[in-house]
Design a protein around this motif. Structure first.
Motif, PDB file in Angstrom:
ATOM      1  N   ARG A 186       8.022  39.745 -10.602  1.00  0.00           N
ATOM      2  CA  ARG A 186       6.661  40.093 -10.176  1.00  0.00           C
ATOM      3  C   ARG A 186       6.635  40.504  -8.707  1.00  0.00           C
ATOM      4  NH1 ARG A 186       3.377  35.219 -13.327  1.00  0.00           N
ATOM      5  NH2 ARG A 186       4.250  35.743 -15.382  1.00  0.00           N
ATOM      6  N   GLN A 193       3.197  45.617 -11.617  1.00  0.00           N
ATOM      7  CA  GLN A 193       4.273  44.671 -11.924  1.00  0.00           C
ATOM      8  C   GLN A 193       4.019  43.281 -11.338  1.00  0.00           C
ATOM      9  OE1 GLN A 193       8.241  46.332 -11.983  1.00  0.00           O
ATOM     10  NE2 GLN A 193       9.119  44.463 -11.145  1.00  0.00           N
ATOM     11  N   SER A 196       2.261  41.367 -13.967  1.00  0.00           N
ATOM     12  CA  SER A 196       2.786  41.503 -15.321  1.00  0.00           C
ATOM     13  C   SER A 196       3.245  40.167 -15.893  1.00  0.00           C
ATOM     14  CB  SER A 196       3.972  42.481 -15.327  1.00  0.00           C
ATOM     15  OG  SER A 196       4.608  42.493 -16.583  1.00  0.00           O
ATOM     16  N   GLU A 197       2.780  39.844 -17.091  1.00  0.00           N
ATOM     17  CA  GLU A 197       3.237  38.639 -17.773  1.00  0.00           C
ATOM     18  C   GLU A 197       4.669  38.799 -18.264  1.00  0.00           C
ATOM     19  OE1 GLU A 197       1.746  35.661 -18.119  1.00  0.00           O
ATOM     20  OE2 GLU A 197       0.254  36.472 -16.732  1.00  0.00           O
ATOM     21  N   PHE A 198       5.104  40.045 -18.415  1.00  0.00           N
ATOM     22  CA  PHE A 198       6.467  40.318 -18.843  1.00  0.00           C
ATOM     23  C   PHE A 198       7.478  39.983 -17.753  1.00  0.00           C
ATOM     24  CE2 PHE A 198      10.066  43.312 -19.000  1.00  0.00           C
ATOM     25  CZ  PHE A 198      10.557  43.066 -20.271  1.00  0.00           C
ATOM     26  N   ALA A 199       7.054  40.120 -16.484  1.00  0.00           N
ATOM     27  CA  ALA A 199       7.963  39.928 -15.357  1.00  0.00           C
ATOM     28  C   ALA A 199       8.059  38.457 -14.961  1.00  0.00           C
ATOM     29  CB  ALA A 199       7.496  40.766 -14.165  1.00  0.00           C
ATOM     30  N   ARG A 226      17.093  34.532 -17.463  1.00  0.00           N
ATOM     31  CA  ARG A 226      16.200  35.514 -18.069  1.00  0.00           C
ATOM     32  C   ARG A 226      16.830  36.908 -18.188  1.00  0.00           C
ATOM     33  NH1 ARG A 226       9.816  34.999 -17.014  1.00  0.00           N
ATOM     34  NH2 ARG A 226       9.074  36.821 -18.146  1.00  0.00           N
ATOM     35  N   LEU A 246      13.044  45.519 -25.498  1.00  0.00           N
ATOM     36  CA  LEU A 246      12.657  45.791 -24.110  1.00  0.00           C
ATOM     37  C   LEU A 246      11.580  46.852 -24.050  1.00  0.00           C
ATOM     38  CD1 LEU A 246      13.071  45.665 -20.989  1.00  0.00           C
ATOM     39  CD2 LEU A 246      14.826  47.407 -21.297  1.00  0.00           C
ATOM     40  N   ASN A 247      11.769  47.930 -24.764  1.00  0.00           N
ATOM     41  CA  ASN A 247      10.838  49.055 -24.653  1.00  0.00           C
ATOM     42  C   ASN A 247       9.541  48.832 -25.428  1.00  0.00           C
ATOM     43  OD1 ASN A 247      12.167  51.406 -23.052  1.00  0.00           O
ATOM     44  ND2 ASN A 247      13.814  50.521 -24.276  1.00  0.00           N
ATOM     45  N   ALA A 249       8.217  45.633 -25.476  1.00  0.00           N
ATOM     46  CA  ALA A 249       7.547  44.538 -24.764  1.00  0.00           C
ATOM     47  C   ALA A 249       7.089  44.922 -23.383  1.00  0.00           C
ATOM     48  CB  ALA A 249       8.487  43.322 -24.684  1.00  0.00           C
ATOM     49  N   ASP A 250       7.864  45.772 -22.679  1.00  0.00           N
ATOM     50  CA  ASP A 250       7.554  46.060 -21.298  1.00  0.00           C
ATOM     51  C   ASP A 250       6.282  46.903 -21.217  1.00  0.00           C
ATOM     52  OD1 ASP A 250       7.788  47.764 -18.683  1.00  0.00           O
ATOM     53  OD2 ASP A 250       9.127  46.044 -18.405  1.00  0.00           O
ATOM     54  N   PRO A 251       5.340  46.563 -20.309  1.00  0.00           N
ATOM     55  CA  PRO A 251       4.108  47.326 -20.202  1.00  0.00           C
ATOM     56  C   PRO A 251       4.316  48.761 -19.756  1.00  0.00           C
ATOM     57  CG  PRO A 251       4.311  45.753 -18.397  1.00  0.00           C
ATOM     58  CD  PRO A 251       5.383  45.424 -19.395  1.00  0.00           C
TER      59      PRO A 251
END
Length: 254
Positions: A186, A193, A196-199, A226, A246-247, A249-251
């Protein structure tokens, strides 16, 4: 690398991972010099964090790197750690060259030529130190591509192989090559980013990195848990699934 008692230069460290790492390393008893392009920001950071030294540097500019190296080594002749932190990330559309070429060139200049020029500026000095480290910074995306950032992925794959190769060449010197491989963290590397909850939260990432540096002083690659999903997909035999996950899930992977 030892976790304390070093003199460390971290260009590109006025925010994000670089700054957070610089402050943690300073707290561990290291002399830390941070570098960045904005003089006012450097002055503010020096005032906010007593003992933190600063130098102006643009890692996309070869002359700036040379000038900064001379300044750093004149003030800190005991420098023994270089962290090649600076990097940029751009979303690109490779359907049309007019939409990606300028971006791609900027990414390669900063992310690949920048570290190469930094190493070139400091390696002779570092070889004179009894215990020296060059910490390169690649990415989980060096091993699993994010669809919308082709040049960034390629630049970090280049840094991984550069680290592997230079480590072999400098094996007969006192200089260690250590590669830091972050996942998405983050920071402001891409718009949005930081939220981002993904980060991975920045404080969690830096805390885990510091623990790894302290407990694994001979590690060649610094990998938080991670990032291992991305790092070892090919070795596990599930690379295609990792790329798809990855593609999806990532925003930024829409």
């Amino acid at each position: 690398m030892d976790i304390s008692g070093n003199t460390i230069f971290i260009p590109g460290s006025t925010s994000g991972i670089g700054l957070a790492l610089a402050l943690e390393l300073q707290a561990k008893g290291n002399t830390v010099i941070i570098g960045g392009r904005r003089t006012a920001l450097l002055e503010r950071l020096a005032a906010e964090h007593p003992g933190l030294d600063t130098v102006e540097i643009d890692t996309a500019d070869a002359a700036s790197i040379q000038a900064a190296a001379k300044e750093v080594l004149a003030k800190h002749p005991d420098l023994n750690v270089l962290v090649a932190m600076a990097g940029i990330m751009r979303v690109e559309d490779w359907h049309r060259p007019e939409s990606f070429l300028e971006s791609a060139e900027a990414v390669v200049t900063t992310n690949v030529l920048g570290p190469i020029r930094l190493i070139a500026a400091f390696v002779e000095h570092l070889r004179t130190r009894p215990d020296a480290t060059i910490l390169t910074v690649s990415s989980g995306l060096a091993f699993t591509p994010l669809k919308v950032t082709p040049s960034y992925n390629a630049s970090k794959a280049a840094i991984h192989m550069l680290s592997e190769s230079v480590r072999l060449q400098l094996a007969d010197t006192s200089v260690k090559i250590v590669e830091l491989e972050p996942p998405a963290v983050r920071t402001a590397l891409l718009p949005g980013q930081e939220e981002s909850e993904f980060a991975m939260p920045l404080d969690e990432f830096v805390s885990e990195v510091m623990t790894l540096l302290e407990t694994r002083p001979d590690a060649r690659e610094i990998q938080v848990e991670r990032v291992k999903f991305l790092r070892y997909g090919e070795a596990r035999g599930d690379y295609d699934q990792v790329v798809a996950a990855l593609n999806a899930a990532d925003p930024h992977g829409d």
